[in-house]
Enzyme design. Sequence first.
Site, PDB file in Angstrom:
ATOM      1  N   SER A  26       8.146  10.233  39.815  1.00  9.78           N
ATOM      2  CA  SER A  26       9.590  10.080  39.676  1.00  9.78           C
ATOM      3  C   SER A  26       9.926   8.995  38.661  1.00  9.78           C
ATOM      4  CB  SER A  26      10.148   9.704  41.054  1.00  9.78           C
ATOM      5  OG  SER A  26      11.539   9.569  40.994  1.00  9.78           O
ATOM      6  N   GLU A  55      12.229  16.069  43.182  1.00  8.85           N
ATOM      7  CA  GLU A  55      12.346  17.531  43.383  1.00  8.85           C
ATOM      8  C   GLU A  55      11.065  18.132  43.983  1.00  8.85           C
ATOM      9  OE1 GLU A  55      14.977  19.072  43.426  1.00  8.85           O
ATOM     10  OE2 GLU A  55      16.359  18.433  41.851  1.00  8.85           O
ATOM     11  N   HIS A  80      10.235  22.595  36.248  1.00 10.68           N
ATOM     12  CA  HIS A  80      11.690  22.525  36.388  1.00 10.68           C
ATOM     13  C   HIS A  80      12.244  21.821  35.157  1.00 10.68           C
ATOM     14  CE1 HIS A  80      15.660  21.514  37.682  1.00 10.68           C
ATOM     15  NE2 HIS A  80      15.383  20.233  37.811  1.00 10.68           N
TER      16      HIS A  80
HETATM   17 ZN   LIG Z   1      16.750  18.706  37.850  1.00 13.34          ZN
END
Ligand SMILES: [Zn+2]
Length: 218
Positions: A49, A80, A99
Amino acid sequence: MTDDLPHGTARTTVGDVGRELLERELTTGTGGNVSHRCADGETVAVSPSGVPYGDVTPERVPLVTLDGEQVTGGLDASSETPIHTALYRRRDDVGGVVHTHSPYASTFATLGESIPASHYLIAVAGDEVPVAGYARPGSEELAELAAETMGADYDACLLQNHGTLAVGETAEAALEVASMVEYCARIHYQAISVGEPIVLPDEEVAHLRSMFEGYGQR
Ligand SMILES: [Zn+2]
């Protein structure tokens, strides 16, 4: 170099694919995230992250279980992560997830509109790229909505008001799918800007889809 690092190959892949996301302008800064299923099938390497992809070395890539529980110390896994693990739990054929917030695909995501088969390369992802309804980023609800929208048949979907999600047999394959989604979104955007795109018939898209099975594999 990564021989002694647990799941070193998968963790190296996550860093490499993350840098490729930037290179291909599919995301900016620390946006988007990448994961790759490890050789044991039960551990997942996920991008950390808030770390710029240029700084993601293999040993800094977190490992999580299929339930999303982090098994490494150090940096936190992407916020996520639930979306990634939801897909690995539901689909044995998925070995990599990407993503992105790529701009043209995110435009359709913001309109809540799927991308139809106006370019043949859509078949890399499905007969269209469907949209998962809005849920808060990082939530279990978003993970559920996205996994339901992808089902067993789609290799990509849009996340309403957010971005894109793509899967493949590896993270590299998922990256190729994410690239094609952005390309098709761009062509569709341009086409509707100047006229009315011709959408390919269902039978043709089904044929193309079988042609593209395993797309992005080496
Ligand atoms: Zn996103």
